[in-house]
Structure formats: structure tokens, C-alpha cells
Design an enzyme around this catalytic site. Structure first.
Site, mmCIF file in Angstrom:
data_model
loop_
_atom_site.group_PDB
_atom_site.id
_atom_site.type_symbol
_atom_site.label_atom_id
_atom_site.label_comp_id
_atom_site.label_asym_id
_atom_site.label_seq_id
_atom_site.Cartn_x
_atom_site.Cartn_y
_atom_site.Cartn_z
ATOM 1 N N HIS A 1 0.826 -1.213 0.000
ATOM 2 C CA HIS A 1 0.000 0.000 0.000
ATOM 3 C C HIS A 1 0.866 1.271 0.000
ATOM 4 C CE1 HIS A 1 -2.984 -2.913 0.719
ATOM 5 N NE2 HIS A 1 -3.030 -2.878 2.031
ATOM 6 N N ARG B 1 1.926 6.980 19.709
ATOM 7 C CA ARG B 1 2.277 7.306 18.330
ATOM 8 C C ARG B 1 3.378 6.405 17.784
ATOM 9 N NH1 ARG B 1 4.735 11.554 17.821
ATOM 10 N NH2 ARG B 1 4.470 11.650 15.603
HETATM 11 P P1 NDP Z 1 0.709 19.168 12.743
HETATM 12 O O1 NDP Z 1 1.787 20.098 12.403
HETATM 13 O O2 NDP Z 1 0.007 19.308 14.018
HETATM 14 O O3 NDP Z 1 1.279 17.700 12.679
HETATM 15 C C1 NDP Z 1 2.174 17.340 11.715
HETATM 16 C C2 NDP Z 1 2.580 15.906 11.847
HETATM 17 O O4 NDP Z 1 3.391 15.684 12.959
HETATM 18 C C3 NDP Z 1 1.441 14.957 12.018
HETATM 19 O O5 NDP Z 1 1.613 14.027 10.990
HETATM 20 C C4 NDP Z 1 1.603 14.315 13.402
HETATM 21 O O6 NDP Z 1 1.073 13.054 13.393
HETATM 22 C C5 NDP Z 1 3.054 14.500 13.649
HETATM 23 N N1 NDP Z 1 3.397 14.708 15.054
HETATM 24 C C6 NDP Z 1 2.600 14.924 16.111
HETATM 25 N N2 NDP Z 1 3.330 15.021 17.240
HETATM 26 C C7 NDP Z 1 4.613 14.892 16.867
HETATM 27 C C8 NDP Z 1 5.841 14.915 17.560
HETATM 28 N N3 NDP Z 1 5.873 15.074 18.883
HETATM 29 N N4 NDP Z 1 6.979 14.778 16.864
HETATM 30 C C9 NDP Z 1 6.950 14.606 15.542
HETATM 31 N N5 NDP Z 1 5.815 14.556 14.826
HETATM 32 C C10 NDP Z 1 4.668 14.696 15.484
HETATM 33 O O7 NDP Z 1 -0.303 19.311 11.544
HETATM 34 P P2 NDP Z 1 -1.412 18.390 10.935
HETATM 35 O O8 NDP Z 1 -1.325 18.536 9.506
HETATM 36 O O9 NDP Z 1 -1.317 17.015 11.487
HETATM 37 O O10 NDP Z 1 -2.752 19.088 11.453
HETATM 38 C C11 NDP Z 1 -3.181 19.041 12.799
HETATM 39 C C12 NDP Z 1 -4.610 18.580 12.886
HETATM 40 O O11 NDP Z 1 -5.469 19.411 12.134
HETATM 41 C C13 NDP Z 1 -4.762 17.174 12.326
HETATM 42 O O12 NDP Z 1 -5.610 16.443 13.141
HETATM 43 C C14 NDP Z 1 -5.395 17.419 10.984
HETATM 44 O O13 NDP Z 1 -6.169 16.353 10.537
HETATM 45 C C15 NDP Z 1 -6.235 18.652 11.257
HETATM 46 N N6 NDP Z 1 -6.499 19.360 10.016
HETATM 47 C C16 NDP Z 1 -7.574 18.970 9.330
HETATM 48 C C17 NDP Z 1 -7.881 19.563 8.128
HETATM 49 C C18 NDP Z 1 -9.078 19.093 7.414
HETATM 50 O O14 NDP Z 1 -9.785 18.215 7.887
HETATM 51 N N7 NDP Z 1 -9.327 19.587 6.246
HETATM 52 C C19 NDP Z 1 -7.086 20.628 7.570
HETATM 53 C C20 NDP Z 1 -5.938 20.944 8.362
HETATM 54 C C21 NDP Z 1 -5.672 20.313 9.551
HETATM 55 P P3 NDP Z 1 1.709 11.574 13.479
HETATM 56 O O15 NDP Z 1 1.251 11.063 14.792
HETATM 57 O O16 NDP Z 1 1.087 10.862 12.358
HETATM 58 O O17 NDP Z 1 3.172 11.603 13.390
HETATM 59 C C1 BG6 Z 2 -4.800 -4.740 4.593
HETATM 60 C C2 BG6 Z 2 -3.914 -5.215 5.703
HETATM 61 O O1 BG6 Z 2 -4.180 -4.886 3.351
HETATM 62 O O2 BG6 Z 2 -5.114 -3.366 4.805
HETATM 63 C C3 BG6 Z 2 -4.562 -5.015 7.056
HETATM 64 O O3 BG6 Z 2 -3.645 -6.600 5.509
HETATM 65 C C4 BG6 Z 2 -5.007 -3.576 7.209
HETATM 66 O O4 BG6 Z 2 -3.680 -5.363 8.099
HETATM 67 C C5 BG6 Z 2 -5.821 -3.127 6.004
HETATM 68 O O5 BG6 Z 2 -5.797 -3.496 8.385
HETATM 69 C C6 BG6 Z 2 -6.145 -1.643 6.077
HETATM 70 O O6 BG6 Z 2 -7.044 -1.294 5.078
HETATM 71 P P1 BG6 Z 2 -7.991 -0.019 5.244
HETATM 72 O O7 BG6 Z 2 -8.667 0.101 3.928
HETATM 73 O O8 BG6 Z 2 -8.915 -0.336 6.369
HETATM 74 O O9 BG6 Z 2 -7.097 1.124 5.569
#
Ligand code: NDP
Ligand code: BG6
Length: 496
Positions: free
Chosen positions: A236, A461
Site C-alpha cells: 500500500h 504514536r
Molecule cells: P501538525 O503540524 O500538528 O502535525 C504534523 C505531523 O506531525 C502529524 O503528521 C503528526 O502526526 C506528527 N506529530 C505529532 N506530534 C509529533 C511529535 N511530537 N513529533 C513529531 N511529529 C509529530 O499538523 P497536521 O497537519 O497534522 O494538522 C493538525 C490537525 O489538524 C490534524 O488532526 C489534521 O487532521 C487537522 N487538520 C484537518 C484539516 C481538514 O480536515 N481539512 C485541515 C488541516 C488540519 P503523526 O502522529 O502521524 O506523526
Molecule cells: C490490509 C492489511 O491490506 O489493509 C490489514 O492486511 C489492514 O492489516 C488493512 O488493516 C487496512 O485497510 P484499510 O482500507 O482499512 O485502511
């Protein structure tokens, strides 16, 4: 094939029902389930119906029509006589189709292999020998795993190529059926604004993330023999990477797109142990559910002391003119803090800063799920009598912009593609070979050295070392961005 199994019950039959309900295939299409269990169609449907929602009396009626279009044949996966019996049943069912509007004597056959890999080989051989039609097309849908390393995958591909032509084979990667994954082509090649900045001069790094908030949930037996890299990353996430990184195809046709995907995969270096961070979840004593208090190895279906990773971060490198030096981080894990799949393109810092370090990096985020969205994080002037800078976003949230849109399930799109003969969203043999080339040395090294994954709490995370690794390799995280969920249109403009 494998009609009694979990995938068939939970995904394939419900999808076939949906496309039947929505009138997307001819109503005279017959669905023939084949498996070893002794079942009647009624038994089969008793297993399927819990996964189907019927919203009205009309739908209930239609569902009965659908059931009537179903047949079940019991048989082994390795006996020619059973497949001959299946062929005879299908031929009987097709008896009436010759005189219909489908054209004189024409009858197409689509085979769906929802089977464990151990029986792929005999089943495909027997399909070829006994059940293929010469009265129309034959198409074969194959579900992963497509082998477990380069050698086993090559053996499977050689076996399949000996039986079917490439245009008859449809290897499913259901992520290619997701709305935002399909949208990558349009976002990239249908807009002038992204093309010129889509390169090493402007992009600092790319992150492709897959997170699930639950563990193996009794599927540990299967999972433990594969691990998260084979389960999610090698297929994926790598598919997404190739769509993000590939050059513009000559046309949007299947072969041209797949040519470009193969080309970019060929530019990828093989991964080594130092390119990855591996993790395995442990029970979280503060977990709110019983599940979350249990670690991966507490699952009774997982062998004691297993070192199979349930989390992995890999830094991939693409040695070509566009991407040389830009890390592509693939991150995936089970039992994490949320369900999320997204692509995050982080741009380089603004050169020649005049704002005393206030500018944060721009990011383009394509959220695949949940809640499809595309947003660009960028700097703006804080509104009002100030000249301070503020992080904000240009935001395309599908539930706001496309309120009426019904986004079909990935399986629905992909199965419809097979009916209509489009291989654009399916994995070609050479593409699969390249994907395994990138991952096989790493997988072998992990297994040979029995690398012990880092523990992380269920619901966290993932291992902290994964964040440190991204930062050490060029990703910047400040934690300063605050998203303000938009209110209604009236609310947004209503501050007179
Ligand atoms: P952020 O800058 O808050 O986060 C950026 C990334 O950093 C994410 O991928 C996050 O998730 C990761 N992160 C979090 N904590 C840490 C850490 N301590 N160290 C390193 N990486 C970290 O911006 P986002 O773009 O994630 O936005 C914040 C929120 O706002 C999200 O929930 C997002 O969905 C929402 N949002 C929604 C929108 C919409 O629905 N259209 C538009 C804009 C924002 P990870 O845990 O995956 O690493
Ligand atoms: C499958 C994996 O291909 O994708 C699973 O075997 C996983 O472990 C799944 O849960 C996730 O798919 P989706 O569409 O729910 O994000």
C-alpha cells in the site's frame, strides 16, 4: 474461490451486492461461490448478511434477487474432477446467456481468488485447465500476499504468467482504489501550481503514513508470518510513493502509468537495516479498553517471544534527477493512537528569511482517510492591526466541498475496473518485482538477525525513536500549527 472465507464474507460479497444494487453490472450476471465447506447458498448468505446494510423494503427485495443470482459449488482446491464439475455448472448457467442482448453465445468469466497463498498455484492451474471460457474474456483477480520475498514472488509470477496473459491478471492493492490515491494523478498533473515545485529543489521530505488504532485482534497467526512491512508497507505505502514520485505518464492510460511507476521504483535503492525503525506494541497499563492493556505477544494467536514488527518506519531514497537526496519516509503501525492514512509533502525552509525565523515550513497534506482532505499549511499575516505571522491552511475538506458526493468503497471501484477491463489500478508483474527488490534484503536481514523491535505502548504514536529518526533525516516538526475547524459558511463570514 474461497467463498466461505473471511475476505469473501466481509468484503467481496458485500461489494458484489453493492454493484448489483446500483445496477452497475448486467442483472443476469451470476455469482458462483466455490470453497471446500459444505454449504448451501442460504448458509453462505447467513455468513454474509451481517456485513450488509439494507435501508429499505425495496433494497430488501433487491437483495433477494441478488441472492437468487448466487450459486455455490463445493469442491477441493486440488482435484481436477471438482473443477470440471464447477466448469459444467458454469456452462449450464451460461446456457441461456447466448440468446440475450449480450451478443451471440458470449459469456465472460471473472475469477476472484480470495484464497490463502498455499493454494494459489493448484487453483490457478485448475482454473486454466478446466474452467476458462473461449466464449468471452477471462479475468483473474488475485489478492495479496503476492509472495513473501523477491524469490517467492518471482516464482508465483512465473507460474501465473505461464497460465494467464498479463491483461488477464488483476493483482489487487485496495489502496489503489481509494479516492485520494486515485486523485494523486489529477492533483499532480492537472494543476500548474504543483508541477514546478515537485522536486528536490523545493521538497525537504515526503511522509506516507498508515496508522491503525487496533492490534492484531486474533489475526495474529497470519500477521506474525508477514509483519507490518509485508502487510502494509511493501504494497500500500509503496504504491502511494510511486504515484507521488513518478514522472508524468505519456497518457493517463494503464500501461503508461504503470511504466512510470516501474521506472521510479527502479530508481529506488534497496533498503538496509539502518534505514528503518521497527517497533512492536506492548500493553498499555493505562489503556481504557481490555484490548489496549494487552501487547502483541499477549495475543494467543501470536507465537510467544515473537519479534515480528507491528510498526515500521523506513527512509526510502530515489536516485534520480528529481528526487536525489529527498527522504521518502514510509510509516505504518498497528495499535497506534488513531486511524489515519496520509501523504505529507514538507517543503524546504524559505530562503533568505526576513521574518526573524517565524516562518514554518509549508506542507501539502493529502489525507486518504478518515475524512478525505487536501490542505496546504502556509504562513499568513495575522489578521488585524499587527504584522505578526501566523500558520494557516488552504483547505479542501471533502465533507464541506462535496457534501452530496458518495465516495465508493475501494473494492467497489476496483471490481468495477475489472468488469470494464481497466488495469490502471492494478499491480503489473514488473512493478511487483521492483517492489520486492527494494524490500527483500531488508526483510531477510531482519529475519536472519532476529532484530528485536522497539517496544511502544498500545495507543501511542509508536516508538519515540521513529520521530527522532525523521528529524535526524531532515523532517521538521514544531508542533506550533493549530487547526481551527471551520464553522458553517454563515459562521465563517458572520463577524460584521
Ligand atoms: P501538525 O503540524 O500538528 O502535525 C504534523 C505531523 O506531525 C502529524 O503528521 C503528526 O502526526 C506528527 N506529530 C505529532 N506530534 C509529533 C511529535 N511530537 N513529533 C513529531 N511529529 C509529530 O499538523 P497536521 O497537519 O497534522 O494538522 C493538525 C490537525 O489538524 C490534524 O488532526 C489534521 O487532521 C487537522 N487538520 C484537518 C484539516 C481538514 O480536515 N481539512 C485541515 C488541516 C488540519 P503523526 O502522529 O502521524 O506523526
Ligand atoms: C490490509 C492489511 O491490506 O489493509 C490489514 O492486511 C489492514 O492489516 C488493512 O488493516 C487496512 O485497510 P484499510 O482500507 O482499512 O485502511
Amino acid at each position: 474461490m474461497g467463498a466461505s472465507g473471511d475476505l469473501a464474507k466481509k468484503k467481496i460479497y458485500p461489494t458484489l451486492w453493492t454493484i448489483f444494487r446500483d445496477d452497475l453490472i448486467p442483472r443476469k450476471t451470476v455469482f458462483v461461490g466455490y470453497a471446500r465447506s459444505a454449504l448451501s447458498v442460504a448458509d453462505l448468505f447467513a455468513g454474509i448478511t451481517p456485513y450488509i446494510r439494507l435501508d429499505s423494503e425495496d433494497e430488501r427485495q433487491l437483495f433477494e434477487d441478488f441472492q437468487r443470482q448466487n450459486v455455490y459449488v463445493q469442491g477441493s482446491y486440488d482435484q481436477a474432477a471438482d473443477f470440471a464439475r464447477l466448469a459444467a455448472t458454469v456452462a449450464d448457467l451460461e446456457g441461456g446467456s447466448g440468446s440475450g442482448s449480450g451478443g451471440e453465445g458470449r459469456a465472460n468469466r471473472l475469477f476472484y481468488l480470495a484464497l490463502p497463498p498455499t493454494v494459489f498455484a493448484p487453483v490457478t492451474k485448475l482454473i486454466k485447465e478446466q474452467v476458462m471460457t473461449d466464449r468471452g474474456w477471462n479475468r483473474v483477480i488475485i489478492e495479496k500476499p503476492f509472495g513473501r520475498d523477491a524469490a517467492s514472488s518471482a516464482a508465483l509470477s512465473a507460474h501465473l504468467s505461464g497460465l494467464f496473459r498479463e491483461e488477464e491478471m488483476y493483482r489487487i492493492d485496495h489502496y489503489l482504489g481509494k479516492e485520494m490515491v486515485q486523485n494523486l494523478m489529477i492533483l499532480r498533473f492537472g494543476n500548474r501550481i504543483f508541477g514546478p515545485i515537485w522536486n528536490r529543489e523545493n521538497v525537504a521530505c515526503v511522509q506516507v503514513t498508515f496508522k491503525e488504532p487496533f492490534g492484531t485482534q486474533g489475526r495474529g497467526g497470519y500477521f506474525d508470518t508477514f509483519g507490518i512491512i509485508r502487510d502494509v508497507m511493501q504494497n500500500h505505502l509503496l504504491q502511494i510513493l510511486s504515484l507521488v514520485a513518478m514522472e508524468k505518464p505519456v497518457t493517463p492510460n494503464a500501461e503508461d502509468i504503470r511504466d512510470e511507476k516501474v521506472k521510479v521504483l527502479k530508481c529506488m535503492k534497496e533498503l538496509k537495516l539502518e534505514d528503518v525503525v521497527l517497533g512492536q506494541y506492548i500493553g498499555n497499563p493505562k489503556g481504557k479498553t481490555e484490548d489496549s492493556q494487552l501487547g502483541y505477544t499477549d495475543d494467543p494467536t501470536v507465537p510467544a517471544g515473537s519479534v515480528t514488527p507491528t510498526f515500521a518506519l523506513a527512509k526510502c531514497s530515489i536516485s534520480n534527477e528529481r528526487w536525489d537526496g529527498v527522504p521518502f519516509f514510509l510509516r505504518c503501525g498497528k495499535a497506534l493512537n488513531e486511524r489515519k492514512a496520509e501523504i505529507r509533502i514538507q517543503f524546504r525552509d524559505v530562503a533568505g528569511d526576513i521574518f526573524a525565523g517565524q516562518c514554518q515550513r509549508n506542507e501539502l497534506v493529502i489525507r486518504v482517510q478518515p475524512g478525505e482532505a487536501v490542505y496546504v499549511k502556509f504562513m499568513t499575516k495575522e489578521p488585524g492591526m499587527t504584522f505578526r505571522l501566523e500558520e494557516t491552511e488552504l483547505d479542501l475538506t471533502y465533507t464541506n466541498r462535496y457534501k452530496e458526493a458518495i465516495l465508493p468503497d475501494a473494492y467497489e471501484r476496483l471490481i468495477m475496473d475489472v468488469f470494464s477491463g481497466s488495469q490502471m489500478h492494478f499491480v503489473r508483474t514488473d512493478e511487483l518485482r521492483e517492489a520486492w527488490r527494494v524490500f527483500t534484503p531488508l526483510l531477510h536481514e531482519i529475519e536472519e538477525k532476529k532484530v528485536v523491535p522497539l517496544p511502544y505502548y498500545y495507543g501511542s504514536r509508536g516508538p519515540r525513536q521513529a520521530d527522532d529518526f525523521c528529524v535526524a533525516n531532515g523532517y521538521k516538526f514544531t508542533g506550533t500549527y493549530q487547526w481551527k475547524k471551520p464553522t458553517t459558511a454563515a459562521g465563517a463570514g458572520g463577524n460584521s
